[in-house]
Design a protein around this motif. Sequence first.
Motif, mmCIF file in Angstrom:
data_model
loop_
_atom_site.group_PDB
_atom_site.id
_atom_site.type_symbol
_atom_site.label_atom_id
_atom_site.label_comp_id
_atom_site.label_asym_id
_atom_site.label_seq_id
_atom_site.Cartn_x
_atom_site.Cartn_y
_atom_site.Cartn_z
ATOM 1 N N VAL A 1214 -15.193 46.658 -15.461
ATOM 2 C CA VAL A 1214 -14.948 46.047 -16.766
ATOM 3 C C VAL A 1214 -13.740 45.127 -16.665
ATOM 4 O O VAL A 1214 -12.642 45.559 -16.284
ATOM 5 C CB VAL A 1214 -14.712 47.130 -17.840
ATOM 6 C CG1 VAL A 1214 -14.401 46.490 -19.178
ATOM 7 C CG2 VAL A 1214 -15.928 48.032 -17.963
ATOM 8 N N VAL A 1217 -12.689 44.106 -22.779
ATOM 9 C CA VAL A 1217 -13.480 44.685 -23.868
ATOM 10 C C VAL A 1217 -13.333 43.759 -25.068
ATOM 11 O O VAL A 1217 -12.227 43.604 -25.612
ATOM 12 C CB VAL A 1217 -12.991 46.107 -24.217
ATOM 13 C CG1 VAL A 1217 -13.826 46.691 -25.342
ATOM 14 C CG2 VAL A 1217 -13.039 46.999 -22.991
ATOM 15 N N LEU A 1223 -18.825 44.171 -23.524
ATOM 16 C CA LEU A 1223 -18.051 44.314 -22.290
ATOM 17 C C LEU A 1223 -18.293 43.108 -21.396
ATOM 18 O O LEU A 1223 -19.432 42.654 -21.242
ATOM 19 C CB LEU A 1223 -18.465 45.573 -21.527
ATOM 20 C CG LEU A 1223 -18.334 46.922 -22.228
ATOM 21 C CD1 LEU A 1223 -18.811 48.029 -21.295
ATOM 22 C CD2 LEU A 1223 -16.896 47.192 -22.647
ATOM 23 N N LEU A 1249 -17.120 50.932 -28.289
ATOM 24 C CA LEU A 1249 -16.316 50.375 -27.190
ATOM 25 C C LEU A 1249 -15.073 51.189 -26.874
ATOM 26 O O LEU A 1249 -14.356 50.882 -25.934
ATOM 27 C CB LEU A 1249 -15.902 48.933 -27.534
ATOM 28 C CG LEU A 1249 -17.057 47.927 -27.692
ATOM 29 C CD1 LEU A 1249 -16.524 46.611 -28.217
ATOM 30 C CD2 LEU A 1249 -17.781 47.715 -26.384
ATOM 31 N N PHE A 1252 -14.459 52.673 -23.341
ATOM 32 C CA PHE A 1252 -14.350 51.757 -22.197
ATOM 33 C C PHE A 1252 -12.971 51.122 -22.172
ATOM 34 O O PHE A 1252 -12.355 50.899 -23.217
ATOM 35 C CB PHE A 1252 -15.429 50.671 -22.287
ATOM 36 C CG PHE A 1252 -16.831 51.205 -22.205
ATOM 37 C CD1 PHE A 1252 -17.407 51.491 -20.977
ATOM 38 C CD2 PHE A 1252 -17.561 51.455 -23.352
ATOM 39 C CE1 PHE A 1252 -18.688 52.002 -20.903
ATOM 40 C CE2 PHE A 1252 -18.845 51.966 -23.286
ATOM 41 C CZ PHE A 1252 -19.409 52.245 -22.050
ATOM 42 N N LYS A 1254 -10.205 48.390 -19.600
ATOM 43 C CA LYS A 1254 -10.122 47.400 -18.529
ATOM 44 C C LYS A 1254 -10.032 48.096 -17.176
ATOM 45 O O LYS A 1254 -9.404 49.132 -17.053
ATOM 46 C CB LYS A 1254 -8.894 46.515 -18.763
ATOM 47 C CG LYS A 1254 -8.829 45.286 -17.866
ATOM 48 C CD LYS A 1254 -7.695 44.385 -18.302
ATOM 49 C CE LYS A 1254 -7.643 43.127 -17.457
ATOM 50 N NZ LYS A 1254 -6.848 43.244 -16.272
#
Length: 1810
Positions: A1214, A1217, A1223, A1249, A1252, A1254
């Motif tokens: 990722v 976000v 993503l 999100l 999730f 970085k």
Amino acid sequence: MASVEEDFPRGGTIKKTPESKIVVERSKVDNLFQSDEQTTKKRKGAAKDDGKKSKKQKTDEKDGGLTLNAAAKNVEILHIKNVREGMLFLGCVKEVTDFEVTVSLPCGLQGFLSIRNICDSYTKLLSEQLDSDLETEDFSSLSQIFSPGQLVRCVVSKLDITKGGSLSIQLSVNPKLVNKSLTSSSLKAGMVLSGCVESVEDHGTIIDIGVSGTKAFLPQDATRSKPRESDELKVGQYVTFRVEEVKNGGRVVWLSSDLSTVAQACADTKHGWNLTNLLPGLRIKATIKKVTKHGLHLDFLSSFSGQADFLHMEAGQESTYTEGLQVRACVLYIEPTTRLVGLSLRSYLLQPGFDIIPKPSSGDLIGEVVNECKITTMHHMSGAVLELPGKTPAFVHRNHLKEPNDQANDNKVSAMAEHTCRILDFSLMDQIYFASLRRSVIDQQFYRYQDIHTGQVVEGTVSVLLSHGMVVHLSDHVKGLVPRTHLSDIILKNPEKKYIEGMKVKCRVLSVDGDNRKLCLTRKKALVESTLPLFLSYDDARPGLVSHGYIVCIKDFGCIVRFYNNIKGLVPLGELSSESIVSPEDIFYVGQVLKAKVLQCEPKKEKLLLSFKAVAEGETEESTKPQLDCEIGTRLEAKVVKKSINGLEVVILPDEVRAVLPTVHLSDHMSNCQLLWESLQEGDTISNVICFNKNKRNNTVTKKPRVRWSLEEGAVAKDFSEITVGMQLIGWIKNIMSYGVFVEFPYGLVGLAPKSAMSDKFISDATTAFKLGQTVIAKVTNLDEEKQRFLVTLKISEVITSDGDARTRLMNGLQERKAVKEMLAVRDDSELRQQLAALSVGQKLKLMVDSVAENGAKFKSDDLPGAAILANKHHMTGVRLTPGQKVNAVILNVDILSACVHVSILPKLLGKKKSLNEGSDCPAVVQFVDQDFAVVSLNDAAQLTLIHTCSHLNEVILFESERLKVGMTLTVEVVEPSCEQLEGLPLVLWKGSVPRRQRATSENQTDSSGHRFGDILEGKVRSVKPTCIQVALGDGTTGSVHVSQVLEPAEVRLGSFPTSTVRVGSVVKARVIGGREATSHRFLPFSHPKFKYTIPELTLIPSQLDTGIDFKPVTAKDKLSSYKVGNEMTCFVSKFKSDKKSLEITTDPCVTGTVDLLSMITDPKDASHPEKLFKLGQAVRAQVVEASVQPHRFVLSLTGVHKLEKGSITLGMVISVQPQVGLLVKLPFGGVGTVSVTDLADSYRPNPLEMFSKDQFVRCCLLDMLNGKWHLSLRSSRLDPQKTKLAKDPEVLSLDQLRLGQIVRGYVKSVCEQGVFIRLSHNITGRAQLQQSSKYFVNNHKILSNHLPVNTLLTTKILSVDTEDELVDLSLLPADTGKPDVLPESLGLPLRLVGNQKKRDPKKAKKRSPSESEQKQTEPQILKKKKKKSKTNGDDSGVEVYFREEEDEQDEVKHDSAKVAPSTAGPPRLQVAAGFSWDVGLSTLKPALEAKDRESSDREEEDGNNKPQKKSRHELEQEKSSAEKALLQREAELMDPNLRPQDAATFERLLLASPNSSLLWLQYMAHHLQATEIEQARAVAERALKTISFREEQEKLNVWVALLNLENMYGTEESLKKVFERAVQFCEPMPIYQQLADIYGNSNKIKEAEGLYKTMVKRFRQNKAVWLSYGSFLLQQGQSDAATSLLQRALNSLPPKDSVDVITKFAQLEFRFGDAEKGRNMFDKVLTSYPKRTDLWSVYIDLMVKHGSQKEVRAIFDRVIHLSVSVKKIKFFFKRYLEYEKKHGTPQSVQAVKAKAIEFVEENCKDATN
């Protein structure tokens, strides 16, 4: 015999023999509380099973022939409790010590083979050895006759019980025990047996096989290919052999130990094997009879049954096992009593050879705590198989799935997604790690002796006191010895008075030997609490340091002092004291702890000279030993903690390791070093520093870019042994002497450059040539191996530099200057510095002349107030200036520290710039010189740029004429016409007057010292590294062999390390294939086959050594161009770059490729430590992703994929976000993709999100590509379609999938005037118009947007689908979706008018809502006036208060809302335990003050009518009389003692009268809690505790309990703990503990309550009430089994006299909270033992009447009336019996009781008469 065994099976079920059960039951026979019910049921069940089994076996006999031993019902592993004496095992030697061999047994078991249990001949030899003082040559130690990994057949000789209560398996390999079932007549040729060497003869060896009357002989020629690598067999040595020939009826046997024949031998029926003489280790052919989840049932040798548990099924082949399949197996163990035979199908037990690799292939993990483990399979009878992060399997025994005292709950364990475990051991026999999930094991600080470090302060528990010291346990597995002299600072005569078993003690580690499990500790306070540096080795004892040591020996010549790790030193007589000492033993004593200062230390000779006198005189020196180490060669981040003249003291982040960064190491440019030192301040963070040297004193780091590069590229020598002549190193000037300069290199190496080797120029004065700290390139010219010294040359003509070096150095220097500017600009708020930092070379300014002088002019600028702007006379040539004149100028230099700007006003520098051509030479004129840098103008025009004043790092400037001066003309080469890093200025390089490198003489001559391409040489291997081999050649030079040039490509196996096949010291034949650059180890390109290399690159590949083949050089360019995308090849791991998280792999010496992180892993779990997957020099298979010569790129992949394809699954990282997009994911091979919020999961969740972040790694499916970006999906249905269930929110791939009326979920994309746009998939968005979004009328879409942020999850109904225009209309109305409205009711919005509803005025609706809220606000006041007995809600303040008031008949205020109960939103009720109630002693209380009511009613009237009205006389009189009434009522209230006070003042007045009344204090607390004034309530409680007299214990206890209640409900866990600790100090501890436990229980804090009860039963174990309270708690929680075990503990802890009482109390608790049947059994047992306890009978009857049936109650009454007790007591029971029957029975039953009574009386009278 077989039939008898069938009819009378010996042991019921195979695993648990009835004998063992009986033993267990006998040991617990006098447990009164234990229920026999389960055991009885089990026995009955077992009997039934046996019957069934017997029948089944009979049918089996008919169907499939005779089976001599019954197959076990369930396959499970062998548990230690089922091990019996006489059991035969196949084991593997794990560890060999002097007197014992540790043997690994199947199923993770472990046994111990004593030196006395080898064989008779070895025992005899051992006795002779002990009796004689001399060593016997024939005698061999255990390590000589056993080796780790050796397979042995053994028998359980004894089962010992250790002190901790666990079983210890004692083994024997004595052939007389192992082969005791064999006879001379049963020996057959082809049998594989084991034995021990009895004696060694001339032509062979006599073997003891344990068969009486048989002599076994192993001929000498039959011992080839022995399993052990010894020269000859020794007496006692264990041997496995094959019977070759049996002579004379078994009296003579000839043997063979040839590995090939023994390994291929297979047990056969013709050998006569039966269940009596079957031996472990035999290889057999077996047929699978039944396949289960937990293992296999097998038949072998035609009539025997065996089992193979899941640990011994070949890994990865479980699915291939089918019924009827024939397999090869090995016998693991035989249980003689139950005839259970364990088998193994594992290949390592079936392949030729008798040794197992004694170490796990995945690396040693024993003792490590491993996270993120998953359970792959659960075997309920055995345990569970885990998968560790590296796909390594591990087994957890069922006992280690839970804590020892917890109940087993396999479902709970299986349900957890991930587990944390500790690796306990590696089973050699099972080839699997054994682990534990017990939290108590995982949390142990010390699990192995290797976890402990010398000098560490540890805490342990005293285990036992011995004559020579004290044993201290640091954990279950680690114990140490405190020698007697170390029990205290002084010698203790009676240590048992100070230390008792179980006592906690703090110790310091004196020494630790992890291999031999020896740990020595000290309790000397001076050593334990010492803060002085510790001497752990002789290297630590540097002269001048002071440390604590203890005297171990006192001699006439001084004292011997010992430190840690047996480091010893001498304090001579003269250093003992400043006064003369004649007899040291009179002053000092052995064991005394003293400070000693190091005078002299020779680590190599292990000599240490110390002084006590120097310490006494105060000549100490502080040691600045670093707390932690930092790794050399890795990039670090550091924080400045202190500035000094010579450098910066820094700490390495994040571990705060102290280090030093010298000023000269801030840059390769000496001028920049001072600038950087000035700009850096304490607290600043410095990035990209690297440690280059560390010692015990400190760590040293550098920021020099060239040094950093050399460390990262490995172009360094780590010690003297790695230095070779011709090697080129980057270093810096350490010291300048008259005869030369000393150059220091990383790792602390220092070489000398003599004056003659410092420069190509003649140097008369060596002190002026270089500066201290200057970076130089040095080449090694001479080595002195004996003194470990070397010489280097700094001559530019001798060292090699690449073309890019000068460019890189210039860029680094200018970037450092830029960083200084930025730091100074940011640090100071000064506007001037910020403006100066924005200026750059070549920028034009408008200035005004301030003053003009001969040597130059000064200017001023409105934009730069306070700056000194100068132009020297050279830059004013031809221009006339007058003060006040306005001129244009160009900037030459900006000095931000002195706020000085140098400019030029020359017209040619202000004119037009000429275009430059890349690679062309052009003239340059020096315009300004600033130490290391100069500003030049190009092509005699306005184009300015910067160059170095020295064109080489090693350049020496001896005369001023050699320096650059303003106006000097040079020739420069244009590299880039416009360079971004130079802010648009051109990048040019000045070659200067550097002498060209000349070929060395050795390179020009054709003597033996040089080597041509293709030469075949012989050399001796000097060192072997994973990626290269150093070979010492005959002429003294050293050659290098790349890892790819060791083996033939076809012979290289994946995962192998080719260089490991070569041994150091071996002589090899090699061929020259090229050369290697000394500085960077870079492979040099071939210029001509006859070019000679002083540092040759060699090959050892046999096919390349053939002189007949066409041997041509291949350049790196040709090699690279031959690779095509998709090609697969074998490569070797070269380096892992941690900063870029990429792997460098090499195919041959001249080509190195890069593998990025996403191309080397397939599992996200490996992303955190990818370097653990690959080791240097390892062979890997790679695919070419990209290969190009210009630009040079060679990218590879290790995942088996080299490009991205639609539908494939790959790993991604990722990048960001983004709420609007989803993503943004980085893909392998440079790809990028996006994941829409609708593609994150098969089941949508709110805030999709948030899970999730970085740099998170995800597995994703490639859907399609659009505009160079991939659309990705993380849905499980895409990633694993076979295992995934039906998706809750399926993918919407097209509009055709949508139908009218369908309910779908989606995420809000945006809200605008057109409506709410909802994302249904990554390419389909629907819209809900405003009128379809909410049932409320919304006149502004912003109301919706405030309540529906992006990515809000909504349920919608499809109203219409327009496939042509691709429009989807949706509805969010509750009537359509069945979900609540998207807008909350609290907004007070009007409902939307629909259909035929009656229209309402919206204004009225708006007006109505405020009045409603006002009405709600006045509700509490109305309540007080409305109800006569209004009870406040239980959740308002915690005080139940009853109000009574006379109704006011004139009160006209009647609201319906007055019926509504008050809000329950206040704080919850505060409760006081111990039977105390807030309302004790309170009668019904009077109402609140009428004055307040009047005020509130007046306020209401005012609200109702704001206009003042004139009152009549009658009204005034009425007011007056009512005021008098109120006053009288107030006086009456104040005199009423039962009135509840209503304000703080009243409470204070009452407390003055009754300060010791806890009731009043608690009411005062409740008063504050009603107003949610928590802090005030706490303060009142504290006041109460200080005010109440100490004699009033119960009153104080009430307040403490109330305060505990308050903290439990309103405070934190910490605050509650503090109050509890205080309460325990000031009150009796037991009641406080009990009250807190009750508080926890009442507030459903089960975990905390249980923890507290556990503490209570330990602390108050003699208190019966504690046990009963804990038992009651457990039963209320449904933990019946735990309560049963608690009762057993209670009976063990309490006096015997309390036993009956405790059991009956527990029985009563069982009736109330648990199992009534269990309670009945407990009463029956007690009353059977104590039948005359009529009080217990009475309690029992009461309980049975309440909980039992009539039949059971009558049975008890019938028992009790026949007791032999006094008539009076029987009469009492008859009376109760009659009452019961009258209440519950029938007239007939009543009459029956009376008849029994008459019968009892008559019988009693007869007895009396007789």
